[in-house]
Design a protein around this motif. Structure first.
Motif, PDB file in Angstrom:
ATOM      1  N   TYR A   6      63.897  70.196  43.142  1.00  6.01           N
ATOM      2  CA  TYR A   6      63.645  69.388  44.339  1.00  6.01           C
ATOM      3  C   TYR A   6      64.920  68.624  44.685  1.00  6.01           C
ATOM      4  O   TYR A   6      65.498  67.928  43.847  1.00  6.01           O
ATOM      5  CB  TYR A   6      62.486  68.431  44.080  1.00  6.01           C
ATOM      6  CG  TYR A   6      62.181  67.510  45.237  1.00  6.01           C
ATOM      7  CD1 TYR A   6      61.535  67.992  46.369  1.00  6.01           C
ATOM      8  CD2 TYR A   6      62.549  66.173  45.196  1.00  6.01           C
ATOM      9  CE1 TYR A   6      61.262  67.145  47.444  1.00  6.01           C
ATOM     10  CE2 TYR A   6      62.275  65.321  46.265  1.00  6.01           C
ATOM     11  CZ  TYR A   6      61.639  65.824  47.395  1.00  6.01           C
ATOM     12  OH  TYR A   6      61.373  64.981  48.455  1.00  6.01           O
ATOM     13  N   PRO A   7      65.411  68.740  45.942  1.00  8.00           N
ATOM     14  CA  PRO A   7      66.781  68.304  46.241  1.00  8.00           C
ATOM     15  C   PRO A   7      66.954  66.853  46.656  1.00  8.00           C
ATOM     16  O   PRO A   7      68.051  66.471  47.085  1.00  8.00           O
ATOM     17  CB  PRO A   7      67.178  69.234  47.396  1.00  8.00           C
ATOM     18  CG  PRO A   7      65.891  69.539  48.092  1.00  8.00           C
ATOM     19  CD  PRO A   7      64.824  69.533  47.042  1.00  8.00           C
TER      20      PRO A   7
ATOM     21  N   GLN B  33      61.121  70.602  52.463  1.00  7.96           N
ATOM     22  CA  GLN B  33      62.141  69.760  51.833  1.00  7.96           C
ATOM     23  C   GLN B  33      63.336  70.606  51.387  1.00  7.96           C
ATOM     24  O   GLN B  33      64.458  70.109  51.294  1.00  7.96           O
ATOM     25  CB  GLN B  33      61.550  68.982  50.661  1.00  7.96           C
ATOM     26  CG  GLN B  33      60.434  68.022  51.058  1.00  7.96           C
ATOM     27  CD  GLN B  33      60.898  66.902  51.965  1.00  7.96           C
ATOM     28  OE1 GLN B  33      61.960  66.304  51.746  1.00  7.96           O
ATOM     29  NE2 GLN B  33      60.131  66.609  53.009  1.00  7.96           N
ATOM     30  N   TRP B  34      63.090  71.887  51.116  1.00  2.00           N
ATOM     31  CA  TRP B  34      64.177  72.834  50.850  1.00  2.00           C
ATOM     32  C   TRP B  34      64.619  73.524  52.153  1.00  2.00           C
ATOM     33  O   TRP B  34      65.802  73.554  52.455  1.00  2.00           O
ATOM     34  CB  TRP B  34      63.719  73.904  49.860  1.00  2.00           C
ATOM     35  CG  TRP B  34      63.602  73.496  48.437  1.00  2.00           C
ATOM     36  CD1 TRP B  34      64.556  73.653  47.459  1.00  2.00           C
ATOM     37  CD2 TRP B  34      62.469  72.888  47.783  1.00  2.00           C
ATOM     38  NE1 TRP B  34      64.078  73.186  46.243  1.00  2.00           N
ATOM     39  CE2 TRP B  34      62.805  72.710  46.415  1.00  2.00           C
ATOM     40  CE3 TRP B  34      61.216  72.490  48.217  1.00  2.00           C
ATOM     41  CZ2 TRP B  34      61.922  72.153  45.490  1.00  2.00           C
ATOM     42  CZ3 TRP B  34      60.332  71.925  47.313  1.00  2.00           C
ATOM     43  CH2 TRP B  34      60.685  71.756  45.968  1.00  2.00           C
TER      44      TRP B  34
ATOM     45  N   LEU C 178      66.937  70.461  53.281  1.00  2.66           N
ATOM     46  CA  LEU C 178      68.126  70.785  52.487  1.00  2.66           C
ATOM     47  C   LEU C 178      69.057  71.687  53.279  1.00  2.66           C
ATOM     48  O   LEU C 178      70.259  71.419  53.400  1.00  2.66           O
ATOM     49  CB  LEU C 178      67.710  71.459  51.177  1.00  2.66           C
ATOM     50  CG  LEU C 178      68.840  71.942  50.261  1.00  2.66           C
ATOM     51  CD1 LEU C 178      69.716  70.773  49.799  1.00  2.66           C
ATOM     52  CD2 LEU C 178      68.268  72.697  49.065  1.00  2.66           C
ATOM     53  N   VAL C 179      68.537  72.780  53.803  1.00  2.00           N
ATOM     54  CA  VAL C 179      69.291  73.623  54.742  1.00  2.00           C
ATOM     55  C   VAL C 179      68.560  73.571  56.081  1.00  2.00           C
ATOM     56  O   VAL C 179      67.342  73.711  56.131  1.00  2.00           O
ATOM     57  CB  VAL C 179      69.440  75.078  54.253  1.00  2.00           C
ATOM     58  CG1 VAL C 179      70.298  75.132  52.998  1.00  2.00           C
ATOM     59  CG2 VAL C 179      68.102  75.747  54.006  1.00  2.00           C
TER      60      VAL C 179
ATOM     61  N   PHE D  24      59.795  80.202  56.330  1.00  2.00           N
ATOM     62  CA  PHE D  24      59.843  79.965  54.895  1.00  2.00           C
ATOM     63  C   PHE D  24      58.725  79.003  54.479  1.00  2.00           C
ATOM     64  O   PHE D  24      58.084  79.187  53.444  1.00  2.00           O
ATOM     65  CB  PHE D  24      61.202  79.401  54.497  1.00  2.00           C
ATOM     66  CG  PHE D  24      62.277  80.450  54.353  1.00  2.00           C
ATOM     67  CD1 PHE D  24      62.727  80.839  53.105  1.00  2.00           C
ATOM     68  CD2 PHE D  24      62.840  81.061  55.461  1.00  2.00           C
ATOM     69  CE1 PHE D  24      63.716  81.807  52.955  1.00  2.00           C
ATOM     70  CE2 PHE D  24      63.825  82.023  55.339  1.00  2.00           C
ATOM     71  CZ  PHE D  24      64.262  82.408  54.081  1.00  2.00           C
ATOM     72  N   ALA D  25      58.514  77.967  55.314  1.00  2.00           N
ATOM     73  CA  ALA D  25      57.482  76.984  54.981  1.00  2.00           C
ATOM     74  C   ALA D  25      56.078  77.546  55.169  1.00  2.00           C
ATOM     75  O   ALA D  25      55.107  76.945  54.705  1.00  2.00           O
ATOM     76  CB  ALA D  25      57.659  75.728  55.833  1.00  2.00           C
ATOM     77  N   THR D  26      55.950  78.681  55.824  1.00  2.00           N
ATOM     78  CA  THR D  26      54.669  79.379  55.930  1.00  2.00           C
ATOM     79  C   THR D  26      54.521  80.410  54.819  1.00  2.00           C
ATOM     80  O   THR D  26      53.415  80.636  54.306  1.00  2.00           O
ATOM     81  CB  THR D  26      54.555  80.061  57.310  1.00  2.00           C
ATOM     82  OG1 THR D  26      54.780  79.084  58.337  1.00  2.00           O
ATOM     83  CG2 THR D  26      53.185  80.689  57.513  1.00  2.00           C
ATOM     84  N   TYR D  27      55.629  80.994  54.407  1.00  2.00           N
ATOM     85  CA  TYR D  27      55.605  82.032  53.373  1.00  2.00           C
ATOM     86  C   TYR D  27      55.262  81.473  51.996  1.00  2.00           C
ATOM     87  O   TYR D  27      54.433  82.036  51.265  1.00  2.00           O
ATOM     88  CB  TYR D  27      56.964  82.732  53.324  1.00  2.00           C
ATOM     89  CG  TYR D  27      57.164  83.662  52.159  1.00  2.00           C
ATOM     90  CD1 TYR D  27      56.438  84.845  52.048  1.00  2.00           C
ATOM     91  CD2 TYR D  27      58.099  83.374  51.153  1.00  2.00           C
ATOM     92  CE1 TYR D  27      56.626  85.708  50.980  1.00  2.00           C
ATOM     93  CE2 TYR D  27      58.292  84.225  50.086  1.00  2.00           C
ATOM     94  CZ  TYR D  27      57.553  85.388  50.005  1.00  2.00           C
ATOM     95  OH  TYR D  27      57.733  86.246  48.942  1.00  2.00           O
TER      96      TYR D  27
END
Length: 820
Positions: A275-276, A328-329, A333-334, A348-351
């Protein structure tokens, strides 16, 4: 720019105002040009933004000071434009010196005299006041009933922080943010990052000081102010989680935040990157305009997602929770460099919640994973009925940047291997931590990590549009194997979707399985690359083929036309190992009135064997269809569904019955005491409609049940008023008022709309909702008032109330069509 003349020749459907990318085509650009989709140009790089604010919440007033520390990016800079929508700028200083500036409706332009030059580091400070209608929201401060909770909260995405802070408000700059907030000491204040401390002031206020330690995008800055209690949890790796809740609802903490710790542990392990950030908070807010927002270190979510153990059966926060945590990633983060790459955040947040479902049997496991994937595919295919925009496009639409993009990531795992994709994504994150990214950065991670150049995959699924439509058939055949000829199953495949420059034949690895009457099978995985293809599945023992599966488990997003006979569907329902393949065969039996008795036998068998809710729901829905069409014995299967232990199956059984037959009345009546509030609401309405003479008995049984957002209570009141109880109307009118959170208000207005009735209080409350900054609330108010105004008496009542109010010009424009 208008439509290009030749576009209608190229597209099966009309696309929005677009033009083809210029040749030669380069895969790092979307195949459709979208003017203005490149990142915004900027003369300076903001390194740090320090915000110092106070509020007069009853007036919706902000008094602020913001300082931007920056580096100069261009050789000479004499003007800098900051976004500032209707903000009253009081002073502007560069360091200690005042600056000349000019304000517009959307910006403030500062003049640097003398001009700034390369490699200069300096700061600009604004003092200002603002009364915004976006970006920051003051909830409950002017509620005449004094019942609504009082809060202040922000929503920066897309580009709304500019409504309350003069700032550079775009995705392509990252900065350290610091917030200093002074407010009534009885409240709690949350912002991004580390809480440096709280100062007690002599005037009854406190000053809360937060700062980020790493840069993030400016739209992720947040504030939430309200009355809360905080529950702390620690992840396996030591990440502190602070879970905010309302003090009066302690029973909602565990159900609302269920799986919060498990999802943090899962994401750290599965992504491979810790966790970043320094901590993670989640806070509910009232009248929230979206579902949730992944502000860095501090997610805001609508308090309508709070639930107790009983409400969890109807709606859980788990999916949203994992989605926002994943951000959050991916997003924090990116961060996407521009809107056309926003799929790198939302997809990505759905996958990852999709994968979390597979890894968590209690949430559905493999069956839930397959069902979720089917839902993503259907959403993407539905969007293509309208247009075929690529995912990498600023106007791609939510169906593409959320479910379609997630399905593309799922197909990456299928195509290249799940472990391989995890390595790629880990490399991609490590290389671009705390930076902005675009789609080509992910492509390059494939090259750097795996030595692959999957240009073909990125082109067809991301930079081009559409999805494949396969037409499949099979026959017995023979094939050459070495020097011998052996029996085989020949599978003919044709891609029949519309093809042009935007959507060509798809190249995908496809698994084809031939299943035999002894329940064994043979399989091959082949690359299908052309419009027409023949796949040979060896059948060396010359077994009898029972059914053929094209893409078992349905990994590939597609339409599929594959006609199968009754015996094939029957064998597939019984013996296909994947739930989704059994579901497809069962669903294909729908509407076959020639085999009613046989279908009932199939449904009985499926109900005994199947455990997943979607399969059991399909069984009871088909049983109801058969019962209505000459097979009354099928009602017994519906009755089994009404008593199913799974809430979703009971709901499916209830919804499959429009008018309740007498033989199911007792089963429905028992559901008035169901564990699901949603079921009670639906059953109450159906029973009252089907057995009107028993209505008073039914409403009496639920008189003390309210449900989330007063849903059961409102259903009861609607029935009561329809049956002559006049007092119910004023109760509904009150529930439409500002003393209630907005979903309750929506529910009450829906009841008034269906009843076609209103009162002075109802109209006043709906007008207040019409002028709300919450567009989800105002849209329902407008729809309800519009419908009611079609009745002359209602229109006159609305006009009388409007004439007594002092309205702004924009408010008058809203109500004018209602009172003509």
């Amino acid at each position: 720019m208008g439509f290009m003349k030749n576009m209608l020749l190229l597209l099966a459907v009309v696309l929005p105002t677009i033009m083809w990318a210029q040749s030669p085509y380069v895969h790092t650009s979307t195949y459709i040009d979208a003017p203005g989709s490149e990142p915004r140009e900027r003369p300076v790089d903001i390194e740090r933004m320090t915000l110092d604010v106070r509020f007069v919440p009853e007036q919706g007033l902000i008094k602020g000071k913001v300082t931007h520390v920056f580096n100069v990016l261009q050789k000479q800079v004499d003007t800098i434009l900051f976004d500032a929508v209707s903000i009253d700028i009081k002073t502007v200083t560069l360091g200690r010196h005042s600056l000349r500036y000019r304000s517009t409706d959307t910006s403030v332009i500062v003049y640097c005299e003398p001009p700034l030059t390369w490699d200069t580091k300096d700061s600009i400070t604004f003092t200002y006041e603002a009364k915004p209608r976006k970006g920051i929201y003051f909830v409950g401060w002017n509620d005449p009933s004094k019942r609504m909770r009082k809060q202040i909260w922000t929503q920066g995405q897309g580009i709304d922080n500019r409504h309350w802070i003069p700032m550079y408000d775009e995705m392509n700059d990252k900065m350290i943010t610091e917030t200093i907030t002074t407010f009534d000491s009885s409240y709690a204040v949350l912002s991004n990052g580390t809480h440096l401390g709280t100062k007690v002031n002599t005037d009854g206020t406190k000053t809360w000081h937060y700062t980020m330690t790493r840069p993030h995008a400016s739209y992720l800055l947040m504030l939430a102010i309200g009355h809360y209690t905080v529950t702390e949890r620690i992840s396996k790796s030591g990440v502190k989680q602070r879970l905010y809740s309302y003090p009066e609802y302690p029973e909602r903490i565990e159900p609302t935040y269920r799986y919060s710790s498990e999802s943090m542990d899962f994401l750290e392990e599965y992504i491979g990157i810790p966790y970043p950030w320094e901590l993670y908070s989640q806070v509910p807010v009232a009248d929230y305009i979206f579902g949730a927002m992944e502000n860095t270190t501090a997610t805001i979510f609508g308090d309508f997602s709070q639930t107790d153990a009983r409400g969890w059966l109807d709606r859980s926060y788990v999916g949203t929770n994992v989605h926002e945590l994943t951000h959050q990633w991916f997003g924090d983060l990116v961060t996407a460099r521009s809107q056309k790459s926003v799929w790198l955040q939302e997809s990505f947040a759905t996958y990852y919640p999709h994968v979390f479902t597979r890894k968590t049997p209690a949430l559905g496991g493999e069956d839930g994973y397959q069902w979720g994937r089917r839902g993503m595919h259907k959403a993407a295919l539905g969007a293509s009925e309208k247009d075929r925009l690529p995912i990498v496009n600023p106007t791609a639409g939510s169906a593409r940047i959320y479910p379609k993009g997630a399905a593309v990531l799922d197909m990456m795992a299928y195509t290249f291997g799940e472990d391989a994709l995890r390595r790629v994504i880990k490399n991609y994150l490590e290389k671009h931590m705390y930076q902005t990214v675009e789609t080509n950065d992910l492509y390059l991670a494939f090259q750097d990590t795996l030595g692959l150049s999957p240009e073909w995959f990125f082109d067809q699924w991301l930079y081009k549009g559409g999805e494949p439509h396969y037409k499949v058939s099979w026959s017995t055949s023979a094939m050459q194997q070495g020097a011998s000829t052996i029996p085989s199953t020949r599978v003919d495949v044709e891609q029949i979707h519309h093809m042009d420059e935007l959507t060509g034949p798809f190249r995908m690895p496809i698994v084809v399985e031939a299943w035999y009457s002894d329940n064994s099978h043979d399989r091959v995985r082949v690359d299908i690359t052309s419009k027409n293809a023949v796949v040979q599945v060896p059948n060396p023992r010359n077994k009898q083929v029972a059914f053929v599966l094209f893409d078992p488990a349905s990994y590939v997003m597609k339409k599929l036309s594959f006609d199968k006979g009754w015996d094939e569907k029957l064998a597939q329902v019984k013996h296909a190992p994947n739930m989704i393949d059994r579901y497809d065969a069962l669903e294909a039996m729908r509407g076959d009135s020639t085999r009613g008795k046989e279908r009932i036998a199939v449904l009985k068998d499926a109900l005994q064997r199947e455990t997943f809710s979607a399969m059991r729901s399909e069984v009871v829905q088909q049983a109801a269809e058969l019962a209505r069409n000459g097979f009354p014995e099928a009602w017994e299967l519906v009755k089994v569904g009404l008593e199913d232990k799974q809430t979703d199956v009971r709901k499916a059984a209830i919804n499959s019955v429009s008018v309740i037959p007498e033989n199911l009345r007792s089963a429905f009546e028992r559901l008035l005491a169901d564990s699901s509030y949603q079921i009670i609401q639906t059953v109450l309405t159906k029973l009252a409609t089907s057995f009107p003479k028993r209505t008073e008995s039914y409403t009496g049984k639920v008189k003390d049940v309210r449900g989330p957002h007063e849903r059961v209570r409102i259903a009861r009141l609607e029935i009561d008023y329809a049956n002559g109880k006049a007092a119910a109307l004023e109760e509904l009118a009150d529930l439409a008022g500002p003393g209630w959170e907005f979903i309750t208000r929506q529910n009450a207005m829906g009841a008034l709309k269906r009843l076609g009735s209103s009162s002075s209080l109802a109209v006043e409350n709906m007008l207040q909702a019409l002028f709300s900054t919450n567009n989800r609330l105002s849209a329902v108010a407008l729809s309800t008032l519009t419908t009611l105004s079609e009745i002359t008496s209602n229109r006159l009542a609305i006009r009388q109330i409007v004439e007594k109010q002092e309205l702004t010009k924009s408010q008058k424009q809203l109500v004018e069509p209602l009172v003509r």
